[in-house]
Design a protein around this motif. Sequence first.
Motif, short mmCIF file in Angstrom:
data_model
loop_
_atom_site.label_atom_id
_atom_site.label_comp_id
_atom_site.label_asym_id
_atom_site.label_seq_id
_atom_site.Cartn_x
_atom_site.Cartn_y
_atom_site.Cartn_z
N PRO A 318 10.14 6.79 -3.17
CA PRO A 318 10.08 7.54 -1.90
C PRO A 318 8.64 7.75 -1.45
O PRO A 318 7.75 7.99 -2.28
CB PRO A 318 10.75 8.88 -2.26
N SER A 319 8.41 7.66 -0.17
CA SER A 319 7.04 7.76 0.35
C SER A 319 6.44 9.13 0.09
O SER A 319 5.21 9.26 -0.04
CB SER A 319 7.03 7.47 1.86
N ASP A 320 7.29 10.17 0.00
CA ASP A 320 6.74 11.50 -0.24
C ASP A 320 6.34 11.71 -1.70
O ASP A 320 5.72 12.71 -2.05
CB ASP A 320 7.71 12.59 0.20
N LEU A 321 6.69 10.77 -2.57
CA LEU A 321 6.29 10.87 -3.97
C LEU A 321 4.87 10.38 -4.17
O LEU A 321 4.12 10.91 -5.01
CB LEU A 321 7.25 10.06 -4.85
N GLY A 322 4.48 9.38 -3.42
CA GLY A 322 3.14 8.83 -3.56
C GLY A 322 3.10 7.40 -3.06
O GLY A 322 4.00 6.97 -2.33
N GLN A 323 2.08 6.67 -3.43
CA GLN A 323 1.92 5.29 -2.99
C GLN A 323 1.55 4.41 -4.17
O GLN A 323 0.85 4.84 -5.09
CB GLN A 323 0.83 5.19 -1.92
N PHE A 324 2.02 3.17 -4.11
CA PHE A 324 1.62 2.20 -5.12
C PHE A 324 0.20 1.72 -4.83
O PHE A 324 -0.16 1.43 -3.69
CB PHE A 324 2.57 1.01 -5.13
N VAL A 325 -0.59 1.63 -5.88
CA VAL A 325 -1.97 1.16 -5.79
C VAL A 325 -2.05 -0.15 -6.57
O VAL A 325 -1.65 -0.22 -7.73
CB VAL A 325 -2.95 2.20 -6.39
N THR A 326 -2.55 -1.19 -5.93
CA THR A 326 -2.61 -2.49 -6.58
C THR A 326 -3.62 -2.47 -7.72
O THR A 326 -4.51 -1.61 -7.79
CB THR A 326 -3.01 -3.59 -5.59
N LEU A 327 -3.49 -3.45 -8.60
CA LEU A 327 -4.42 -3.55 -9.72
C LEU A 327 -5.86 -3.67 -9.24
O LEU A 327 -6.78 -3.13 -9.84
CB LEU A 327 -4.06 -4.75 -10.59
N ARG A 328 -6.06 -4.40 -8.14
CA ARG A 328 -7.41 -4.59 -7.62
C ARG A 328 -8.00 -3.27 -7.13
O ARG A 328 -9.20 -3.01 -7.26
CB ARG A 328 -7.40 -5.62 -6.49
N GLU A 329 -7.14 -2.41 -6.57
CA GLU A 329 -7.62 -1.15 -5.99
C GLU A 329 -7.66 -0.01 -7.00
O GLU A 329 -8.35 0.98 -6.79
CB GLU A 329 -6.71 -0.74 -4.82
N PHE A 330 -6.92 -0.15 -8.08
CA PHE A 330 -6.81 0.96 -9.04
C PHE A 330 -8.10 1.14 -9.83
O PHE A 330 -8.60 0.21 -10.46
CB PHE A 330 -5.64 0.71 -9.99
N ASN A 331 -8.63 2.36 -9.78
CA ASN A 331 -9.85 2.69 -10.52
C ASN A 331 -9.57 3.92 -11.38
O ASN A 331 -9.50 5.04 -10.87
CB ASN A 331 -11.00 2.97 -9.56
N PRO A 332 -9.38 3.75 -12.68
CA PRO A 332 -9.08 4.90 -13.53
C PRO A 332 -10.13 6.00 -13.46
O PRO A 332 -9.81 7.18 -13.62
CB PRO A 332 -9.00 4.30 -14.94
N ASP A 333 -11.39 5.62 -13.18
CA ASP A 333 -12.45 6.62 -13.13
C ASP A 333 -12.31 7.57 -11.95
O ASP A 333 -12.97 8.61 -11.90
CB ASP A 333 -13.82 5.94 -13.07
N ALA A 334 -11.47 7.21 -10.97
CA ALA A 334 -11.25 8.09 -9.82
C ALA A 334 -10.22 9.17 -10.12
O ALA A 334 -9.98 10.04 -9.27
CB ALA A 334 -10.81 7.27 -8.61
N LEU A 335 -9.60 9.11 -11.29
CA LEU A 335 -8.62 10.13 -11.68
C LEU A 335 -9.32 11.28 -12.39
O LEU A 335 -10.34 11.08 -13.06
CB LEU A 335 -7.58 9.51 -12.63
N PRO A 336 -8.78 12.50 -12.30
CA PRO A 336 -9.31 13.58 -13.11
C PRO A 336 -9.13 13.28 -14.59
O PRO A 336 -8.28 12.47 -14.98
CB PRO A 336 -8.49 14.80 -12.67
N SER A 337 -9.91 13.93 -15.43
CA SER A 337 -9.97 13.58 -16.85
C SER A 337 -8.60 13.61 -17.52
O SER A 337 -8.27 12.72 -18.32
CB SER A 337 -10.91 14.54 -17.58
N VAL A 338 -7.79 14.61 -17.22
CA VAL A 338 -6.48 14.71 -17.88
C VAL A 338 -5.61 13.51 -17.51
O VAL A 338 -4.84 13.00 -18.34
CB VAL A 338 -5.80 16.05 -17.54
N MET A 339 -5.73 13.02 -16.27
CA MET A 339 -4.93 11.89 -15.84
C MET A 339 -5.49 10.57 -16.38
O MET A 339 -4.75 9.60 -16.57
CB MET A 339 -4.83 11.86 -14.31
#
Length: 359
Positions: A318-339
């Motif tokens: 569902p769109s209200d849950l979130g969005q899929f991020v492609t492997l190319r766009e995904f940057n783990p460093d942009a997540l907070p530490s716990v995530m």
Amino acid sequence: MPNKVNISTELLTWYDAHAREMPWRVPPQARLRGELPDPYHVWLSEVMLQQTTVAAVGKYFHDFTTRWPRIQDLAAAQDADVMAAWAGLGYYARARNLLKCARFVTSNLNGAFPKTERELMKLPGIGPYTAAAITAIAFDGRASVLDGNVERVMARIFAIENPLPGAKEELRALALSQMPNSRYGDYAQAVMDLGATICTPRRLQCAQCPIRPKCRAHAQGIAPDLPNKTPKPKKPTRHGIAYVIRRDDGALLLTRRPDRGLLGGMLCWPCTDWGDVDAAHRPPISADWQALNAEVRHTFTHFHLHLKVMLANAETAPSDLGQFVTLREFNPDALPSVMQKVWNIAKHQIGAHNSPKET
């Protein structure tokens, strides 16, 4: 109040020879020639340094000032870009207030910070400590800067045994009594440097201390015990479940937390609420969920968090849950530490050959 001691002369002499080098700091020799730091740099560094070490802040400060060299540049930045750049520093309300303050100063004050504590405290995210630090360090104004280092130095110099936080105002008054008649910015940084390098919480370097002859706690043999602190209540432990959802093409579903509250505005994995008992499995979508063996453990200011991690494949959500991020766009460093910790568990299950390149 015991205020006949004065440490400013010895401390400034020591600071002139031993000042720490920091990217936002103007060295004492340059300040004596009349050079003052960029108020934007002082403000940015002081906000970053709240609840964070100097060592951790250096890279973030360099990245921010490279990407947004002026306060006007930061004010024009996208919220999501700033929150992503802040990821890992913690206390994310600081990043939200950073943007609010940058935009207010740019829009209402022509990009120039006020020079007085009273006016600075009217800005978003600036409290008494930060206002005093900016006043003294950026503008060489007479302001008493009181952080943990200064509290510790004053408690030891005057052998103040009343515990913190109750003794804070007494220590603030003592810090004010020690100020010289000039070089307020250098003096503020000198006390902080002394507390960070010599008058440390443990393993004190009293033999190297320029004000040891005036230190009452040292004379009484109680310096390592000060400052006393009122015991903090035990932190509760909360529990939850993080859900990692992956498409067949490797894209990952991320949700953005509400602007207000813990981790506000940050990209995260969908989660259950965090409660006092083990969370019930309430998956955000119907899928074949796999419970991973490892558990994330993370400590926030007021509680410990234990997160179970569950993994599933799904092609839609569902769109209200979130969005899929492609492997190319995904940057783990942009997540907070716990995530980031959640990802570190999930990626091993997914398989290293399908993991995005991490920086």
